[in-house]
Enzyme design. Sequence first.
Site, PDB file in Angstrom:
ATOM      1  N   LYS A  67       0.273  11.587  -2.683  1.00  0.00           N
ATOM      2  CA  LYS A  67       0.636  11.085  -3.996  1.00  0.00           C
ATOM      3  C   LYS A  67      -0.585  10.607  -4.760  1.00  0.00           C
ATOM      4  O   LYS A  67      -0.551  10.415  -5.960  1.00  0.00           O
ATOM      5  CB  LYS A  67       1.597   9.892  -3.859  1.00  0.00           C
ATOM      6  CG  LYS A  67       2.848  10.171  -3.088  1.00  0.00           C
ATOM      7  CD  LYS A  67       3.657   8.845  -2.983  1.00  0.00           C
ATOM      8  CE  LYS A  67       4.781   8.976  -2.016  1.00  0.00           C
ATOM      9  NZ  LYS A  67       5.369   7.640  -1.690  1.00  0.00           N
ATOM     10  N   GLY A  68      -1.655  10.359  -4.013  1.00  0.00           N
ATOM     11  CA  GLY A  68      -2.822   9.668  -4.575  1.00  0.00           C
ATOM     12  C   GLY A  68      -3.447  10.308  -5.797  1.00  0.00           C
ATOM     13  O   GLY A  68      -3.949   9.613  -6.681  1.00  0.00           O
ATOM     14  N   ASP A 124      -7.601  12.666  -4.779  1.00  0.00           N
ATOM     15  CA  ASP A 124      -8.106  11.377  -5.251  1.00  0.00           C
ATOM     16  C   ASP A 124      -9.462  11.043  -4.653  1.00  0.00           C
ATOM     17  O   ASP A 124     -10.391  10.681  -5.355  1.00  0.00           O
ATOM     18  CB  ASP A 124      -7.077  10.258  -4.945  1.00  0.00           C
ATOM     19  CG  ASP A 124      -6.582  10.277  -3.494  1.00  0.00           C
ATOM     20  OD1 ASP A 124      -7.069  11.098  -2.695  1.00  0.00           O
ATOM     21  OD2 ASP A 124      -5.699   9.459  -3.179  1.00  0.00           O
ATOM     22  N   ASP A 159     -12.905  11.450   1.784  1.00  0.00           N
ATOM     23  CA  ASP A 159     -13.316  10.434   2.758  1.00  0.00           C
ATOM     24  C   ASP A 159     -13.985  11.165   3.928  1.00  0.00           C
ATOM     25  O   ASP A 159     -15.150  11.522   3.841  1.00  0.00           O
ATOM     26  CB  ASP A 159     -12.066   9.628   3.141  1.00  0.00           C
ATOM     27  CG  ASP A 159     -12.358   8.419   3.993  1.00  0.00           C
ATOM     28  OD1 ASP A 159     -13.526   8.014   4.081  1.00  0.00           O
ATOM     29  OD2 ASP A 159     -11.423   7.853   4.589  1.00  0.00           O
ATOM     30  N   LYS A 209     -16.558   9.164  -0.960  1.00  0.00           N
ATOM     31  CA  LYS A 209     -17.012   7.984  -0.227  1.00  0.00           C
ATOM     32  C   LYS A 209     -18.260   8.309   0.576  1.00  0.00           C
ATOM     33  O   LYS A 209     -18.314   9.353   1.228  1.00  0.00           O
ATOM     34  CB  LYS A 209     -15.903   7.562   0.742  1.00  0.00           C
ATOM     35  CG  LYS A 209     -15.540   6.105   0.634  1.00  0.00           C
ATOM     36  CD  LYS A 209     -14.608   5.718   1.747  1.00  0.00           C
ATOM     37  CE  LYS A 209     -13.253   5.347   1.217  1.00  0.00           C
ATOM     38  NZ  LYS A 209     -12.396   4.728   2.248  1.00  0.00           N
ATOM     39  N   PHE A 239     -12.597   0.401   1.168  1.00  0.00           N
ATOM     40  CA  PHE A 239     -11.231   0.894   1.026  1.00  0.00           C
ATOM     41  C   PHE A 239     -10.780   0.540  -0.379  1.00  0.00           C
ATOM     42  O   PHE A 239     -10.679  -0.627  -0.736  1.00  0.00           O
ATOM     43  CB  PHE A 239     -10.279   0.292   2.071  1.00  0.00           C
ATOM     44  CG  PHE A 239      -9.012   1.072   2.163  1.00  0.00           C
ATOM     45  CD1 PHE A 239      -8.904   2.158   3.017  1.00  0.00           C
ATOM     46  CD2 PHE A 239      -7.935   0.764   1.344  1.00  0.00           C
ATOM     47  CE1 PHE A 239      -7.735   2.912   3.074  1.00  0.00           C
ATOM     48  CE2 PHE A 239      -6.762   1.511   1.393  1.00  0.00           C
ATOM     49  CZ  PHE A 239      -6.674   2.587   2.260  1.00  0.00           C
ATOM     50  N   ASP A 290      -3.528   3.928  -2.922  1.00  0.00           N
ATOM     51  CA  ASP A 290      -2.652   2.840  -2.458  1.00  0.00           C
ATOM     52  C   ASP A 290      -3.119   2.254  -1.149  1.00  0.00           C
ATOM     53  O   ASP A 290      -3.955   2.819  -0.449  1.00  0.00           O
ATOM     54  CB  ASP A 290      -1.247   3.397  -2.226  1.00  0.00           C
ATOM     55  CG  ASP A 290      -1.200   4.277  -0.979  1.00  0.00           C
ATOM     56  OD1 ASP A 290      -2.016   5.214  -0.884  1.00  0.00           O
ATOM     57  OD2 ASP A 290      -0.370   4.027  -0.085  1.00  0.00           O
ATOM     58  N   ARG A 318      -0.992   1.398  -6.609  1.00  0.00           N
ATOM     59  CA  ARG A 318      -1.264   2.699  -7.233  1.00  0.00           C
ATOM     60  C   ARG A 318      -1.354   2.596  -8.755  1.00  0.00           C
ATOM     61  O   ARG A 318      -2.061   3.343  -9.404  1.00  0.00           O
ATOM     62  CB  ARG A 318      -0.142   3.694  -6.934  1.00  0.00           C
ATOM     63  CG  ARG A 318      -0.112   4.219  -5.532  1.00  0.00           C
ATOM     64  CD  ARG A 318       0.796   5.446  -5.468  1.00  0.00           C
ATOM     65  NE  ARG A 318       1.270   5.700  -4.122  1.00  0.00           N
ATOM     66  CZ  ARG A 318       0.586   6.372  -3.193  1.00  0.00           C
ATOM     67  NH1 ARG A 318      -0.605   6.844  -3.465  1.00  0.00           N
ATOM     68  NH2 ARG A 318       1.095   6.572  -1.998  1.00  0.00           N
TER      69      ARG A 318
HETATM   70  P1  IMP Z   1      -9.906  12.260   4.367  1.00  0.00           P
HETATM   71  O1  IMP Z   1      -8.976  13.271   4.936  1.00  0.00           O
HETATM   72  O2  IMP Z   1     -10.509  11.391   5.440  1.00  0.00           O
HETATM   73  O3  IMP Z   1     -10.973  12.833   3.469  1.00  0.00           O
HETATM   74  O4  IMP Z   1      -9.027  11.240   3.562  1.00  0.00           O
HETATM   75  C1  IMP Z   1      -8.592  11.546   2.310  1.00  0.00           C
HETATM   76  C2  IMP Z   1      -7.257  10.910   2.015  1.00  0.00           C
HETATM   77  O5  IMP Z   1      -7.107   9.635   2.634  1.00  0.00           O
HETATM   78  C3  IMP Z   1      -7.189  10.672   0.534  1.00  0.00           C
HETATM   79  O6  IMP Z   1      -6.521  11.736  -0.095  1.00  0.00           O
HETATM   80  C4  IMP Z   1      -6.447   9.362   0.433  1.00  0.00           C
HETATM   81  O7  IMP Z   1      -5.064   9.615   0.333  1.00  0.00           O
HETATM   82  C5  IMP Z   1      -6.703   8.643   1.728  1.00  0.00           C
HETATM   83  N1  IMP Z   1      -7.797   7.650   1.581  1.00  0.00           N
HETATM   84  C6  IMP Z   1      -9.061   7.740   2.069  1.00  0.00           C
HETATM   85  N2  IMP Z   1      -9.796   6.666   1.731  1.00  0.00           N
HETATM   86  C7  IMP Z   1      -8.983   5.866   1.011  1.00  0.00           C
HETATM   87  C8  IMP Z   1      -9.180   4.604   0.328  1.00  0.00           C
HETATM   88  O8  IMP Z   1     -10.253   3.993   0.320  1.00  0.00           O
HETATM   89  N3  IMP Z   1      -8.088   4.116  -0.316  1.00  0.00           N
HETATM   90  C9  IMP Z   1      -6.878   4.731  -0.343  1.00  0.00           C
HETATM   91  N4  IMP Z   1      -6.663   5.920   0.250  1.00  0.00           N
HETATM   92  C10 IMP Z   1      -7.705   6.481   0.921  1.00  0.00           C
HETATM   93 MG    MG Z   2      -4.384  11.510  -0.535  1.00  0.00          MG
END
Ligand code: IMP
Ligand code: MG
Length: 173
Positions: free
Chosen positions: A39-40, A94, A97, A125, A146, A153, A159
């Site tokens: 949803k982000g 969004d 990470d 990030k 974070f 969220d 959000r």
């Molecule tokens: P990744 O798969 O580790 O790159 O994580 C990406 C997903 O994790 C994003 O689409 C977000 O939904 C969630 N996410 C990662 N870091 C954060 C944060 O700092 N705040 C909120 N959601 C996060």
């Molecule tokens: Mg996400």
Amino acid sequence: MELEVLIPEEKIKDRVKDLSLEISQAFNNDPIVIISILKGAIFFTVDLLRYLNNEVMLDFIRIKSYEGETKKDTKLAFLSDIPLEGRNVLIVDDIFDTGESLKLAYDEVKKRSPKLIKTCVLLDKEIEKKVKLKPDFVGFRIPNFFVVGYGLDINEKYRNLPYIGYFKTRTLK
Ligand code: IMP
Ligand code: MG
């Protein structure tokens, strides 16, 4: 716990507008199917679309991976019913990470044989990535906080904040 502003509303608006122009140019103003990751990415996607000059279609993938600030198994559901074969696709998320979510979405889209896939994230990030994929368009690079707001969220809360904020006492997951 105190919520601090990391990126104010006005700064997001300006950057999103610039990104839209960058994206339109990168696709030569051709039609694009936007796949937004729920949803982000929803706030970011809607704002981004407003300024794109291209003809756009919009669809969604749902990926869920976090419980609170802890990363759990990643689950993906492809909600799109728009055929992607031979089309230009832009995947919008969004935050980049570890990179696993975007890579997962990328691989799912790729299976559907589009002509071109590009990826766009609002935030990147500064942490070590688990994938080789790099987003084509990035709004802002941020420290390893974070963050919440503008779609992001923590347990479904915050959000709706119009800015990106972080909790000062919590920096690591
Ligand atoms: P990744 O798969 O580790 O790159 O994580 C990406 C997903 O994790 C994003 O689409 C977000 O939904 C969630 N996410 C990662 N870091 C954060 C944060 O700092 N705040 C909120 N959601 C996060
Ligand atoms: Mg996400």
